[in-house]
Design an enzyme around this catalytic site. Sequence first.
Site, PDB file in Angstrom:
ATOM      1  N   ASP A  21       0.831  -1.211   0.000  1.00 30.57           N
ATOM      2  CA  ASP A  21       0.000   0.000   0.000  1.00 30.57           C
ATOM      3  C   ASP A  21       0.867   1.263   0.000  1.00 30.57           C
ATOM      4  O   ASP A  21       1.984   1.259   0.509  1.00 30.57           O
ATOM      5  CB  ASP A  21      -0.912  -0.033   1.246  1.00 30.57           C
ATOM      6  CG  ASP A  21      -2.057   0.953   1.130  1.00 30.57           C
ATOM      7  OD1 ASP A  21      -2.380   1.379   0.002  1.00 30.57           O
ATOM      8  OD2 ASP A  21      -2.630   1.319   2.171  1.00 30.57           O
ATOM      9  N   ASN A  69     -10.598  -2.973  -6.025  1.00 30.87           N
ATOM     10  CA  ASN A  69      -9.815  -2.073  -6.887  1.00 30.87           C
ATOM     11  C   ASN A  69     -10.446  -1.850  -8.263  1.00 30.87           C
ATOM     12  O   ASN A  69     -10.119  -0.887  -8.957  1.00 30.87           O
ATOM     13  CB  ASN A  69      -8.376  -2.594  -7.076  1.00 30.87           C
ATOM     14  CG  ASN A  69      -7.504  -2.419  -5.849  1.00 30.87           C
ATOM     15  OD1 ASN A  69      -6.550  -3.148  -5.641  1.00 30.87           O
ATOM     16  ND2 ASN A  69      -7.815  -1.431  -5.018  1.00 30.87           N
TER      17      ASN A  69
HETATM   18  C1  FPP Z   1      -1.916   0.061  -3.343  1.00 19.03           C
HETATM   19  O1  FPP Z   1      -1.492   1.408  -3.358  1.00 19.03           O
HETATM   20  C2  FPP Z   1      -1.387  -0.681  -4.482  1.00 19.03           C
HETATM   21  C3  FPP Z   1      -2.134  -1.249  -5.464  1.00 19.03           C
HETATM   22  C4  FPP Z   1      -3.590  -1.183  -5.494  1.00 19.03           C
HETATM   23  C5  FPP Z   1      -1.531  -1.956  -6.602  1.00 19.03           C
HETATM   24  C6  FPP Z   1      -0.275  -2.723  -6.342  1.00 19.03           C
HETATM   25  C7  FPP Z   1       0.436  -2.843  -7.620  1.00 19.03           C
HETATM   26  C8  FPP Z   1       1.764  -2.767  -7.797  1.00 19.03           C
HETATM   27  C9  FPP Z   1       2.722  -2.652  -6.685  1.00 19.03           C
HETATM   28  C10 FPP Z   1       2.370  -2.734  -9.147  1.00 19.03           C
HETATM   29  C11 FPP Z   1       2.277  -3.942 -10.005  1.00 19.03           C
HETATM   30  C12 FPP Z   1       2.330  -5.250  -9.352  1.00 19.03           C
HETATM   31  C13 FPP Z   1       3.013  -6.329  -9.781  1.00 19.03           C
HETATM   32  C14 FPP Z   1       2.798  -7.622  -9.104  1.00 19.03           C
HETATM   33  C15 FPP Z   1       3.972  -6.296 -10.887  1.00 19.03           C
HETATM   34  P1  FPP Z   1      -2.587   2.549  -3.435  1.00 19.03           P
HETATM   35  O2  FPP Z   1      -2.747   2.925  -4.854  1.00 19.03           O
HETATM   36  O3  FPP Z   1      -3.833   2.111  -2.747  1.00 19.03           O
HETATM   37  O4  FPP Z   1      -1.880   3.690  -2.629  1.00 19.03           O
HETATM   38  P2  FPP Z   1      -2.583   4.819  -1.735  1.00 19.03           P
HETATM   39  O5  FPP Z   1      -3.169   4.102  -0.541  1.00 19.03           O
HETATM   40  O6  FPP Z   1      -1.441   5.685  -1.361  1.00 19.03           O
HETATM   41  O7  FPP Z   1      -3.599   5.493  -2.588  1.00 19.03           O
END
Ligand code: FPP
Length: 246
Positions: A21, A69
């Site tokens: 996250d 998501n």
């Molecule tokens: C949460 O951060 C992250 C995600 C919803 C996506 C995770 C994806 C990756 C790390 C990249 C691709 C993955 C792979 C396996 C290659 P957020 O967007 O919720 O952050 P925030 O809480 O700060 O808004």
Amino acid sequence: MDLKSKIHTDRLPKHIAIIMDGNGRWAKQKGKLRVFGHEKGAKAVKQVVEGCAELDVKNLTLYAFSTENWNRPKLEVQTLMKLLISSLKKEIKTLHDNHIKLNAIGNLKALPTKVYNELLDVIEITKNNSKRTLTLALSYGSREELTNAVKQISIKVKNNIISPEKIDELIINQHLYTQNLPDVDLLIRTGGEQRISNFLLWQIAYTELYFTNVFWPDFTKQHLYDAIINYQKRERRFGKTSEQLS
Ligand code: FPP
């Protein structure tokens, strides 16, 4: 100082799961679009996959995309899907070099066809790598997984394949997406929030939880070592007393 030397290699977690996250907030802090955070986040994934392999952690499960998501802005969802395809294509060598088999859990059929096909391809290509497993949770929601398990078991009961009295934890386990994985020993959540967000609810009954304020794109091998060192200082009692354990 390299924290790696402080890790007891004889007491490694067999299974680490990570809620990655903080990508969006990391990007916002830098005045960039959220998708930039996801791109940097994919680089952190590589670091941690290699870090776990170097230590010989056998199972790593990453929460890459939740059922919730799908409700994000269309452009962000599209970028995440593209990033998945490109990362999968690019990292086949990393998986082979580290003897890692790719696995995926979640409602995979909900993924765009291109992502689904690429995923199945890489799972097939890496299926003989037998030392370690990297599991991506994609379009994953724990409540959906449990609902699905209940449905499957109910059908078997209806068809006299299972009798209701025989339903036990093992049978429930066998109907989860994680049926071939051991229970999670350590769950790490980056980004400062202290919640589980519909991730592996059944599987984390006795898991040690580790929360860090570090945003996922900044998470390095050293942060991983820090989490493992913290885990190794804990006494896992599984409901017993300290005296019983010693
Ligand atoms: C949460 O951060 C992250 C995600 C919803 C996506 C995770 C994806 C990756 C790390 C990249 C691709 C993955 C792979 C396996 C290659 P957020 O967007 O919720 O952050 P925030 O809480 O700060 O808004």
